[in-house]
Design a protein around this motif. Sequence first.
Motif, short mmCIF file in Angstrom:
data_model
loop_
_atom_site.label_atom_id
_atom_site.label_comp_id
_atom_site.label_asym_id
_atom_site.label_seq_id
_atom_site.Cartn_x
_atom_site.Cartn_y
_atom_site.Cartn_z
N ILE A 37 0.84 -1.21 0.00
CA ILE A 37 0.00 0.00 0.00
C ILE A 37 0.86 1.25 0.00
O ILE A 37 0.63 2.20 -0.76
N ILE A 38 1.88 1.26 0.85
CA ILE A 38 2.75 2.43 0.95
C ILE A 38 3.54 2.64 -0.35
O ILE A 38 3.72 3.77 -0.80
N MET A 39 3.98 1.56 -0.99
CA MET A 39 4.72 1.69 -2.25
C MET A 39 3.83 2.23 -3.36
O MET A 39 4.26 3.07 -4.16
N VAL A 40 2.59 1.76 -3.42
CA VAL A 40 1.67 2.27 -4.45
C VAL A 40 1.40 3.75 -4.22
O VAL A 40 1.44 4.55 -5.16
N LEU A 41 1.13 4.13 -2.98
CA LEU A 41 0.90 5.55 -2.68
C LEU A 41 2.14 6.39 -2.98
O LEU A 41 2.02 7.51 -3.49
N SER A 42 3.31 5.87 -2.68
CA SER A 42 4.55 6.60 -2.97
C SER A 42 4.75 6.79 -4.47
O SER A 42 5.18 7.85 -4.92
N PHE A 43 4.45 5.74 -5.25
CA PHE A 43 4.57 5.85 -6.70
C PHE A 43 3.60 6.90 -7.26
O PHE A 43 3.98 7.71 -8.11
N VAL A 44 2.38 6.91 -6.76
CA VAL A 44 1.39 7.89 -7.22
C VAL A 44 1.85 9.30 -6.85
O VAL A 44 1.76 10.23 -7.68
N LYS A 45 2.35 9.47 -5.64
CA LYS A 45 2.84 10.79 -5.24
C LYS A 45 4.02 11.24 -6.09
O LYS A 45 4.09 12.41 -6.50
N ALA A 46 4.94 10.33 -6.38
CA ALA A 46 6.08 10.68 -7.21
C ALA A 46 5.65 11.06 -8.62
O ALA A 46 6.19 12.00 -9.22
#
Length: 86
Positions: A37-46
């Motif tokens: 979940i955190i990796m997906v959110l981080s990718f979206v933010k980036a």
Amino acid sequence: MTRLKLYTAIYVVLFVSATVQVLVEQAGLEYTAALAIIMVLSFVKAAIVAGYYQHLRWEPRSLTYLMGIGLLAVVALTVASTYSIT
């Protein structure tokens, strides 16, 4: 004025996603689920930061593809380094 509304909306999305990341971390989920979940959110933010704050959205597609190739190279090197550590 339109840009101000756009940047304000982007700021709110980034703020909410960062808050969700903290809540996911403290929710006590299984490690792999929380990490995903955190990796997906981080990718979206980036992607949002690169697209709007670094103005890649309005640049020629060739520059965007060049940045994408660099991103893929970083991911490939990161994955390769996790398997080379013994």
